[in-house]
Design a protein around this motif. Structure first.
Motif, PDB file in Angstrom:
ATOM      1  N   ARG A   1      -7.632  -1.281   5.043  1.00  0.00           N
ATOM      2  CA  ARG A   1      -7.216  -1.037   3.915  1.00  0.00           C
ATOM      3  C   ARG A   1      -7.971  -2.133   2.773  1.00  0.00           C
ATOM      4  O   ARG A   1      -8.476  -1.583   1.954  1.00  0.00           O
ATOM      5  CB  ARG A   1      -5.788  -1.451   3.632  1.00  0.00           C
ATOM      6  CG  ARG A   1      -4.716  -0.188   4.189  1.00  0.00           C
ATOM      7  CD  ARG A   1      -3.357  -0.462   4.048  1.00  0.00           C
ATOM      8  NE  ARG A   1      -2.421   0.429   4.455  1.00  0.00           N
ATOM      9  CZ  ARG A   1      -1.098   0.587   4.315  1.00  0.00           C
ATOM     10  NH1 ARG A   1      -0.575  -0.540   3.738  1.00  0.00           N
ATOM     11  NH2 ARG A   1      -0.417   1.435   4.812  1.00  0.00           N
ATOM     12  N   LYS A   2      -8.306  -3.180   3.276  1.00  0.00           N
ATOM     13  CA  LYS A   2      -8.999  -4.129   2.442  1.00  0.00           C
ATOM     14  C   LYS A   2     -10.432  -3.735   2.320  1.00  0.00           C
ATOM     15  O   LYS A   2     -10.956  -3.504   0.998  1.00  0.00           O
ATOM     16  CB  LYS A   2      -9.287  -5.303   2.979  1.00  0.00           C
ATOM     17  CG  LYS A   2      -9.928  -6.579   2.181  1.00  0.00           C
ATOM     18  CD  LYS A   2      -9.799  -7.909   2.780  1.00  0.00           C
ATOM     19  CE  LYS A   2     -10.622  -8.951   1.856  1.00  0.00           C
ATOM     20  NZ  LYS A   2     -10.784 -10.167   2.260  1.00  0.00           N
ATOM     21  N   ALA A   3     -11.155  -2.975   3.385  1.00  0.00           N
ATOM     22  CA  ALA A   3     -12.269  -2.597   3.091  1.00  0.00           C
ATOM     23  C   ALA A   3     -12.485  -1.310   2.032  1.00  0.00           C
ATOM     24  O   ALA A   3     -13.214  -0.891   1.320  1.00  0.00           O
ATOM     25  CB  ALA A   3     -13.036  -2.238   4.388  1.00  0.00           C
ATOM     26  N   GLU A   4     -11.502  -0.364   2.433  1.00  0.00           N
ATOM     27  CA  GLU A   4     -11.367   0.960   1.858  1.00  0.00           C
ATOM     28  C   GLU A   4     -10.889   0.735   0.243  1.00  0.00           C
ATOM     29  O   GLU A   4     -11.679   1.184  -0.343  1.00  0.00           O
ATOM     30  CB  GLU A   4     -10.340   1.787   2.562  1.00  0.00           C
ATOM     31  CG  GLU A   4     -10.199   3.128   2.007  1.00  0.00           C
ATOM     32  CD  GLU A   4     -11.487   4.022   2.341  1.00  0.00           C
ATOM     33  OE1 GLU A   4     -11.378   5.274   2.099  1.00  0.00           O
ATOM     34  OE2 GLU A   4     -12.547   3.372   2.649  1.00  0.00           O
TER      35      GLU A   4
ATOM     36  N   ILE B   1     -12.452   1.102  -5.397  1.00  0.00           N
ATOM     37  CA  ILE B   1     -12.673   0.443  -6.567  1.00  0.00           C
ATOM     38  C   ILE B   1     -14.239   0.464  -6.903  1.00  0.00           C
ATOM     39  O   ILE B   1     -14.310   0.792  -8.342  1.00  0.00           O
ATOM     40  CB  ILE B   1     -11.912  -1.038  -6.600  1.00  0.00           C
ATOM     41  CG1 ILE B   1     -10.574  -0.801  -6.308  1.00  0.00           C
ATOM     42  CG2 ILE B   1     -12.589  -1.637  -7.978  1.00  0.00           C
ATOM     43  CD1 ILE B   1      -9.842  -2.250  -6.280  1.00  0.00           C
ATOM     44  N   GLY B   2     -14.994   0.134  -6.238  1.00  0.00           N
ATOM     45  CA  GLY B   2     -16.418   0.196  -6.527  1.00  0.00           C
ATOM     46  C   GLY B   2     -16.873   1.456  -7.061  1.00  0.00           C
ATOM     47  O   GLY B   2     -17.584   1.779  -8.005  1.00  0.00           O
TER      48      GLY B   2
ATOM     49  N   ARG C   1      -9.344  -2.315 -14.234  1.00  0.00           N
ATOM     50  CA  ARG C   1     -10.504  -2.154 -13.305  1.00  0.00           C
ATOM     51  C   ARG C   1     -10.824  -0.768 -13.355  1.00  0.00           C
ATOM     52  O   ARG C   1     -11.057  -0.235 -12.050  1.00  0.00           O
ATOM     53  CB  ARG C   1     -10.279  -2.739 -12.068  1.00  0.00           C
ATOM     54  CG  ARG C   1     -10.159  -4.281 -11.995  1.00  0.00           C
ATOM     55  CD  ARG C   1     -10.071  -4.788 -10.693  1.00  0.00           C
ATOM     56  NE  ARG C   1     -11.361  -4.865  -9.985  1.00  0.00           N
ATOM     57  CZ  ARG C   1     -12.049  -5.225  -8.713  1.00  0.00           C
ATOM     58  NH1 ARG C   1     -10.731  -5.540  -8.044  1.00  0.00           N
ATOM     59  NH2 ARG C   1     -12.949  -5.021  -8.506  1.00  0.00           N
ATOM     60  N   GLY C   2     -11.150  -0.088 -14.066  1.00  0.00           N
ATOM     61  CA  GLY C   2     -11.554   1.585 -14.060  1.00  0.00           C
ATOM     62  C   GLY C   2     -10.551   2.503 -13.962  1.00  0.00           C
ATOM     63  O   GLY C   2     -10.515   3.493 -13.741  1.00  0.00           O
TER      64      GLY C   2
ATOM     65  N   VAL D   1      -3.346   4.745  -8.633  1.00  0.00           N
ATOM     66  CA  VAL D   1      -3.794   4.451  -7.294  1.00  0.00           C
ATOM     67  C   VAL D   1      -5.117   4.157  -7.027  1.00  0.00           C
ATOM     68  O   VAL D   1      -5.999   4.296  -7.838  1.00  0.00           O
ATOM     69  CB  VAL D   1      -3.522   5.962  -6.293  1.00  0.00           C
ATOM     70  CG1 VAL D   1      -1.885   6.537  -6.603  1.00  0.00           C
ATOM     71  CG2 VAL D   1      -4.554   6.679  -6.790  1.00  0.00           C
ATOM     72  N   VAL D   2      -5.122   3.321  -6.134  1.00  0.00           N
ATOM     73  CA  VAL D   2      -6.751   3.105  -5.448  1.00  0.00           C
ATOM     74  C   VAL D   2      -7.168   4.073  -4.543  1.00  0.00           C
ATOM     75  O   VAL D   2      -8.373   4.389  -4.882  1.00  0.00           O
ATOM     76  CB  VAL D   2      -6.758   1.735  -4.708  1.00  0.00           C
ATOM     77  CG1 VAL D   2      -8.041   1.479  -4.378  1.00  0.00           C
ATOM     78  CG2 VAL D   2      -6.372   0.652  -5.663  1.00  0.00           C
ATOM     79  N   GLY D   3      -6.347   4.779  -3.805  1.00  0.00           N
ATOM     80  CA  GLY D   3      -6.529   5.697  -2.942  1.00  0.00           C
ATOM     81  C   GLY D   3      -5.332   6.589  -2.645  1.00  0.00           C
ATOM     82  O   GLY D   3      -4.052   6.045  -3.009  1.00  0.00           O
ATOM     83  N   ILE D   4      -5.546   7.813  -2.366  1.00  0.00           N
ATOM     84  CA  ILE D   4      -4.240   8.747  -2.204  1.00  0.00           C
ATOM     85  C   ILE D   4      -4.336   9.551  -0.964  1.00  0.00           C
ATOM     86  O   ILE D   4      -5.694  10.110  -0.688  1.00  0.00           O
ATOM     87  CB  ILE D   4      -3.836   9.584  -3.318  1.00  0.00           C
ATOM     88  CG1 ILE D   4      -2.446  10.127  -3.348  1.00  0.00           C
ATOM     89  CG2 ILE D   4      -4.861  10.433  -3.586  1.00  0.00           C
ATOM     90  CD1 ILE D   4      -1.311   9.158  -3.524  1.00  0.00           C
ATOM     91  N   ASP D   5      -3.633   9.800   0.009  1.00  0.00           N
ATOM     92  CA  ASP D   5      -3.890  10.613   1.070  1.00  0.00           C
ATOM     93  C   ASP D   5      -3.186  12.092   0.831  1.00  0.00           C
ATOM     94  O   ASP D   5      -2.271  12.251  -0.165  1.00  0.00           O
ATOM     95  CB  ASP D   5      -3.636   9.817   2.350  1.00  0.00           C
ATOM     96  CG  ASP D   5      -2.133   9.702   2.619  1.00  0.00           C
ATOM     97  OD1 ASP D   5      -1.241  10.362   2.254  1.00  0.00           O
ATOM     98  OD2 ASP D   5      -1.941   8.783   3.555  1.00  0.00           O
TER      99      ASP D   5
END
Length: 219
Positions: free
Chosen positions: A41-44, A49-50, A90-91, A157-161
């Motif tokens: 999760r940290k890497a993803e 975000i990048g 952050r975007g 969200v940062v990511g969503i599944d």
């Protein structure tokens, strides 16, 4: 609403770590160990975000406009409703225009406030023009006001599944907040299409969003 910390609390598992073969984001294999999930999760999180920060400000503004339109269609008549949004960070999609339109149409809006690490968020009423002060991570929060309970929570969200599980900043604030509320509001995750991922490897403490809106939803 932004929740940033190292990671949410662990679930208990017995299998040894395998760490997803160099953390390739495209490599999806079952993870059964919380250490692996946490590191993945940290890497993803950093990758996603990048990716959104790499999108031009003009493109993000256009996508934010379409997301606002999608929310307007989904939510409908806002008169008499309390809607919690967030201050963009952050975007994240900038929905301050949508926030103003809610107030103009008879609804009320709120922003989340971090009170203490490891504790649920508090929502304070906020309308454009109200006084703000710097909160955690220098994100603006309402300077005063009693806590409110929103009917609708709109969460970036940062990511969503595909099951509407949200990858956030790792603090676990949203999950704790939703679990502690006396009723379940309509919870809408917002983000860009580029933030869709196959899974967040949901744990027992993760709570899925009710709906998700992206720029494609609003188009």
């Amino acid at each position: 609403m932004s929740d940033k910390r190292d990671d949410d609390g662990p679930a208990q598992y017995a299998s040894p770590p395998c760490f997803m073969h160099e953390l390739d984001p495209g490599y999806q294999m079952p993870l059964s160990d919380w250490t692996d999930v946490r590191r993945w999760r940290k890497a993803e999180r950093e990758r996603l975000i990048g990716a959104r920060l790499a999108v031009s400000a003009d493109a993000r503004a256009a996508m934010s406009q379409r997301i606002g339109e999608g929310l307007d269609t989904l939510v409908g008549n806002v008169a008499g409703l309390m809607v919690s949004l967030y201050w963009p960070f952050r975007g994240e999609p900038d929905l301050r225009g949508f926030m103003a339109s809610i107030n103009a149409r008879g609804g009320r809006t709120a922003l989340p406030v971090v009170i203490e690490k490891g504790q649920p968020l508090v929502f304070r009423a906020y309308a454009p023009g109200d006084r703000l002060e710097k909160g955690v991570w220098n994100i603006p929060i309402p300077a005063e006001g009693d806590p409110v309970l929103p009917d609708i929570v709109i969460s970036p969200v940062v990511g969503i599944d595909p099951s509407n599980y949200r990858l956030g900043y790792g603090g676990g604030f949203y999950d704790r907040t939703l679990a502690a509320m006396p009723f379940r509001p309509l919870v809408i995750g917002v983000g860009y299409e580029l933030q869709r991922i196959p899974t967040i490897y949901p744990q027992r403490h993760d709570i899925p969003m009710t709906k998700v809106v992206t720029e494609a939803t609003g188009a």
